[in-house]
Design a protein around this motif. Structure first.
Motif: not given
Length: 183
Positions: A101-103, A175, A177
């Motif tokens: 998960a990240f932006k 965000t 995933t």
């Protein structure tokens, strides 16, 4: 004795009674030389087996690595396409599932192999920089590597092209995933 429970990930073998069915009820993604289960159809030999044996069930994303001791792709294809015997022995490889998960503020940092209809995309190469290499540095025990497979975007299974479209369209505010399969 009760059959052993299949592992959360790793290699295992099951024997599926098939005699009273006309179909196994499995669909496969063949992006690589390995048969990865992409669907278990209702009312089939495998769905009935799964219903009766929940601890030994075959799941979407399991890789079929042998059928009745046949291990080559062509031989497995022949076994799957022929008339069903009374039972079939399947050796499977269940992946370890990792969620990354990240932006999205830049490149993913991976090169991908996929087709229009493949389930997700296989990672061909991880670059020195980008979101995945940064995530890898922070999570070395779950590092995403070449040959791992991206299959879901925000919990939804996607084809290779759908996956790339979803990633491209994702806002940097949100965000995202990605579900990664590690075989």
């Amino acid at each position: 004795p009760k059959p052993e429970k299949n592992p959360e990930f790793g290699v295992f073998t099951v024997v599926v009674p098939t005699g009273e069915f006309s179909t196994l009820g499995l669909s496969f993604c063949l992006l690589t030389d390995v048969h990865m289960i992409s669907e278990v159809k209702h009312g089939s030999a495998v769905s009935k087996f799964n219903e009766l044996n929940p601890d030994q069930s075959l799941r979407v994303y399991d890789q079929l690595i042998a059928v009745d001791d046949v291990v080559d792709r062509e031989g497995i294809d022949e076994k799957l396409e022929g008339q069903l015997p009374e039972k079939m022995t399947f050796k499977l490889h269940r992946p370890r599932i990792v969620r990354v998960a990240f932006k999205k503020t830049g490149s993913l940092g991976v090169k991908l192999d996929f087709t229009e209809s493949s389930v997700g995309a296989q990672i061909r190469e991880v670059a020195p920089s980008g979101h995945i290499p940064t995530w890898n540095a922070e999570h070395p025990e779950d590092a995403v590597q070449a040959t791992d497979r991206l299959v879901e975007f925000n919990g939804q299974m996607k084809s290779g092209s759908e996956l790339l479209d979803a990633i491209a369209k994702e806002s940097s505010e949100n965000t995202m995933t990605l579900t990664v399969l590690k075989y």
